[in-house]
Write a protein that holds these residues in place. Structure first.
Motif, PDB file in Angstrom:
ATOM      1  N   VAL A 130       7.293 -78.020   1.634  1.00 12.39           N
ATOM      2  CA  VAL A 130       8.258 -77.099   1.034  1.00 12.39           C
ATOM      3  C   VAL A 130       7.813 -75.704   1.445  1.00 12.39           C
ATOM      4  N   ASP A 131       8.660 -75.032   2.223  1.00 14.15           N
ATOM      5  CA  ASP A 131       8.262 -73.784   2.870  1.00 14.15           C
ATOM      6  C   ASP A 131       9.148 -72.618   2.420  1.00 14.15           C
ATOM      7  N   PHE A 132       8.506 -71.516   2.050  1.00 14.94           N
ATOM      8  CA  PHE A 132       9.204 -70.280   1.690  1.00 14.94           C
ATOM      9  C   PHE A 132       8.815 -69.210   2.703  1.00 14.94           C
ATOM     10  N   ARG A 133       9.824 -68.444   3.142  1.00 13.46           N
ATOM     11  CA  ARG A 133       9.549 -67.502   4.216  1.00 13.46           C
ATOM     12  C   ARG A 133      10.427 -66.256   4.086  1.00 13.46           C
ATOM     13  N   TYR A 134       9.804 -65.109   4.327  1.00 11.96           N
ATOM     14  CA  TYR A 134      10.554 -63.858   4.467  1.00 11.96           C
ATOM     15  C   TYR A 134      10.438 -63.420   5.921  1.00 11.96           C
ATOM     16  N   VAL A 135      11.586 -63.248   6.579  1.00 13.76           N
ATOM     17  CA  VAL A 135      11.617 -62.881   7.988  1.00 13.76           C
ATOM     18  C   VAL A 135      12.035 -61.420   8.097  1.00 13.76           C
ATOM     19  N   TRP A 136      11.139 -60.613   8.610  1.00 15.10           N
ATOM     20  CA  TRP A 136      11.380 -59.177   8.794  1.00 15.10           C
ATOM     21  C   TRP A 136      11.748 -58.924  10.249  1.00 15.10           C
ATOM     22  N   GLY A 137      13.014 -58.600  10.503  1.00 16.51           N
ATOM     23  CA  GLY A 137      13.459 -58.330  11.862  1.00 16.51           C
ATOM     24  C   GLY A 137      12.962 -56.993  12.355  1.00 16.51           C
ATOM     25  N   HIS A 138      12.555 -56.952  13.610  1.00 16.68           N
ATOM     26  CA  HIS A 138      11.991 -55.722  14.172  1.00 16.68           C
ATOM     27  C   HIS A 138      12.870 -55.128  15.266  1.00 16.68           C
ATOM     28  N   THR A 139      13.628 -55.959  15.968  1.00 17.14           N
ATOM     29  CA  THR A 139      14.445 -55.508  17.098  1.00 17.14           C
ATOM     30  C   THR A 139      15.901 -55.376  16.676  1.00 17.14           C
ATOM     31  N   ASN A 140      16.532 -54.237  17.012  1.00 15.17           N
ATOM     32  CA  ASN A 140      17.949 -54.064  16.734  1.00 15.17           C
ATOM     33  C   ASN A 140      18.786 -55.054  17.535  1.00 15.17           C
ATOM     34  N   MET A 141      19.976 -55.363  17.036  1.00 17.22           N
ATOM     35  CA  MET A 141      20.863 -56.289  17.732  1.00 17.22           C
ATOM     36  C   MET A 141      21.312 -55.736  19.084  1.00 17.22           C
ATOM     37  N   ALA A 142      21.445 -54.410  19.192  1.00 21.95           N
ATOM     38  CA  ALA A 142      21.878 -53.806  20.460  1.00 21.95           C
ATOM     39  C   ALA A 142      21.331 -52.390  20.544  1.00 21.95           C
ATOM     40  N   LYS A 143      21.407 -51.804  21.726  1.00 18.56           N
ATOM     41  CA  LYS A 143      20.911 -50.451  21.961  1.00 18.56           C
ATOM     42  C   LYS A 143      21.884 -49.420  21.377  1.00 18.56           C
ATOM     43  N   PRO A 144      21.410 -48.189  21.126  1.00 15.27           N
ATOM     44  CA  PRO A 144      22.252 -47.173  20.487  1.00 15.27           C
ATOM     45  C   PRO A 144      23.550 -46.883  21.218  1.00 15.27           C
ATOM     46  N   GLU A 145      23.541 -46.958  22.550  1.00 13.72           N
ATOM     47  CA  GLU A 145      24.740 -46.625  23.316  1.00 13.72           C
ATOM     48  C   GLU A 145      25.716 -47.804  23.441  1.00 13.72           C
ATOM     49  N   SER A 146      25.409 -48.915  22.800  1.00 11.31           N
ATOM     50  CA  SER A 146      26.263 -50.088  22.928  1.00 11.31           C
ATOM     51  C   SER A 146      27.624 -49.867  22.273  1.00 11.31           C
ATOM     52  N   THR A 147      28.687 -50.330  22.948  1.00 12.18           N
ATOM     53  CA  THR A 147      30.015 -50.347  22.347  1.00 12.18           C
ATOM     54  C   THR A 147      30.229 -51.693  21.669  1.00 12.18           C
ATOM     55  N   TYR A 148      31.129 -51.687  20.691  1.00  9.84           N
ATOM     56  CA  TYR A 148      31.238 -52.871  19.853  1.00  9.84           C
ATOM     57  C   TYR A 148      32.699 -53.166  19.526  1.00  9.84           C
ATOM     58  N   THR A 149      33.191 -52.778  18.365  1.00 13.34           N
ATOM     59  CA  THR A 149      34.537 -53.163  17.947  1.00 13.34           C
ATOM     60  C   THR A 149      35.603 -52.330  18.656  1.00 13.34           C
ATOM     61  N   SER A 150      36.818 -52.870  18.611  1.00 15.91           N
ATOM     62  CA  SER A 150      37.946 -52.171  19.222  1.00 15.91           C
ATOM     63  C   SER A 150      38.781 -51.410  18.205  1.00 15.91           C
ATOM     64  N   PHE A 151      38.326 -51.370  16.945  1.00 12.90           N
ATOM     65  CA  PHE A 151      39.095 -50.689  15.907  1.00 12.90           C
ATOM     66  C   PHE A 151      38.875 -49.187  15.962  1.00 12.90           C
ATOM     67  N   ALA A 152      39.969 -48.443  15.744  1.00 11.26           N
ATOM     68  CA  ALA A 152      39.895 -46.978  15.825  1.00 11.26           C
ATOM     69  C   ALA A 152      39.306 -46.352  14.570  1.00 11.26           C
ATOM     70  N   PHE A 153      39.495 -47.000  13.407  1.00 12.86           N
ATOM     71  CA  PHE A 153      39.085 -46.389  12.141  1.00 12.86           C
ATOM     72  C   PHE A 153      37.892 -47.104  11.511  1.00 12.86           C
ATOM     73  N   PHE A 154      37.141 -47.784  12.324  1.00 11.15           N
ATOM     74  CA  PHE A 154      35.972 -48.487  11.808  1.00 11.15           C
ATOM     75  C   PHE A 154      34.786 -48.209  12.706  1.00 11.15           C
ATOM     76  N   GLU A 155      33.646 -47.882  12.108  1.00  8.20           N
ATOM     77  CA  GLU A 155      32.506 -47.388  12.874  1.00  8.20           C
ATOM     78  C   GLU A 155      31.322 -48.353  12.909  1.00  8.20           C
ATOM     79  N   ASP A 156      31.561 -49.617  12.731  1.00 10.61           N
ATOM     80  CA  ASP A 156      30.417 -50.529  12.692  1.00 10.61           C
ATOM     81  C   ASP A 156      29.646 -50.484  14.009  1.00 10.61           C
ATOM     82  N   ASN A 157      28.345 -50.720  13.919  1.00 15.73           N
ATOM     83  CA  ASN A 157      27.477 -50.706  15.093  1.00 15.73           C
ATOM     84  C   ASN A 157      26.443 -51.805  14.965  1.00 15.73           C
ATOM     85  N   LEU A 158      25.704 -52.027  16.033  1.00 19.45           N
ATOM     86  CA  LEU A 158      24.687 -53.077  16.048  1.00 19.45           C
ATOM     87  C   LEU A 158      23.272 -52.503  16.058  1.00 19.45           C
TER      88      LEU A 158
END
Length: 256
Positions: A194-222
């Motif tokens: 029986v295993d319990f684990r906390y996973v701390w992510g260190h690497t972002n999903m994408a670089k700062p200059e990455s483009t993502y969604t095609s919506f004009a009024f939404f600013e989500d990023n990776l």
């Protein structure tokens, strides 16, 4: 870099010293939440915990009664959920990844129960993703109140459209750290873990200059990492490596 070299050398040393191996499958669930570099983003859109799962193979090299090295190789589905605009905007995504981890464990207990705690690095490879969006722009531009289902793909020069979001600068290899605790329960020559684990992510999903969604009024990023809390069950078979590797030698000695 020094940390990863030290990790590798210590892993090899422990495996060389290990005389018992526990090996078997595991299956578990998790809840995950994105953590953004831009904290002001979280004032506009609120991340939430999302369920997911992981399944794979686990091996535990027992170097001694007190120390062990655990290797996991697994497939995982990591959930992401954010909402904003007084509940009018909501995004949910599931990211599929292949991962492996190396955890150094300190073991306590006796032959009846073994308790452990440990820490170590993990590496994941981002395979693919899909999601569902619900926001006012869908009605204003596309004249529909139905949520939009979309997929995420790694960009090959194409531009995001309504149903496919292309990620131009993804970090497909992602690093993190596992903080681990659990119990091993003996079952004849097998063990139930029986295993319990906390996973701390260190690497972002994408670089700062990455483009993502095609919506004009939404600013989500990776520009965010994933942090997860996991619980899993494993069924481990026990192998005595010393007995296996020396069985033939003892037989030859008797024949002489």
């Amino acid at each position: 870099m020094k940390f990863w070299i030290t990790t590798l050398l210590f892993s090899v040393a422990l495996e060389s010293a290990g005389q018992k191996l526990l090996l078997g499958p595991f299956l578990g669930g998790q809840v995950s939440q994105p953590m953004y570099d831009d904290k002001s983003y979280e004032d506009r859109y609120q991340p939430a915990w999302m369920p997911g799962f992981q399944a794979g193979m686990s091996s535990v090299w027992l170097a001694s009664e007190k120390f062990a090295l655990a290797h996991d190789l697994y497939y995982t589905q990591v959930g992401k959920k954010i909402s904003g605009d007084a509940g009018l905007t909501q995004f949910t995504e599931y990211h599929q990844q292949l991962g492996t981890s190396v955890v150094f464990r300190v073991i306590l207990g006796d032959k009846r129960f073994k308790y452990y705690a440990g820490v170590g690095p993990n590496v994941r490879y981002w395979l693919r993703s899909n999601g569902m969006a619900n926001l006012p722009e869908l009605f204003e531009i596309y004249e529909t109140n139905d949520p939009l289902r979309y997929t995420l793909r790694m960009s090959d020069g194409q531009v995001s459209n309504r149903e496919v979001f292309f990620i131009t600068e993804p970090n497909r290899f992602q690093l993190g750290i596992d903080f681990n605790a659990g119990v091993l329960i003996p079952m004849k020559r097998q063990w139930l873990g029986v295993d319990f684990r906390y996973v701390w992510g260190h690497t972002n999903m994408a670089k700062p200059e990455s483009t993502y969604t095609s919506f004009a009024f939404f600013e989500d990023n990776l520009e965010h990492t994933h942090h997860s809390v996991q619980v899993s069950l494993s069924y481990l078979f026990s192998f005595d490596l010393f007995e296996i590797t020396h069985k033939g030698k003892r037989t030859n000695k008797k024949e002489r």
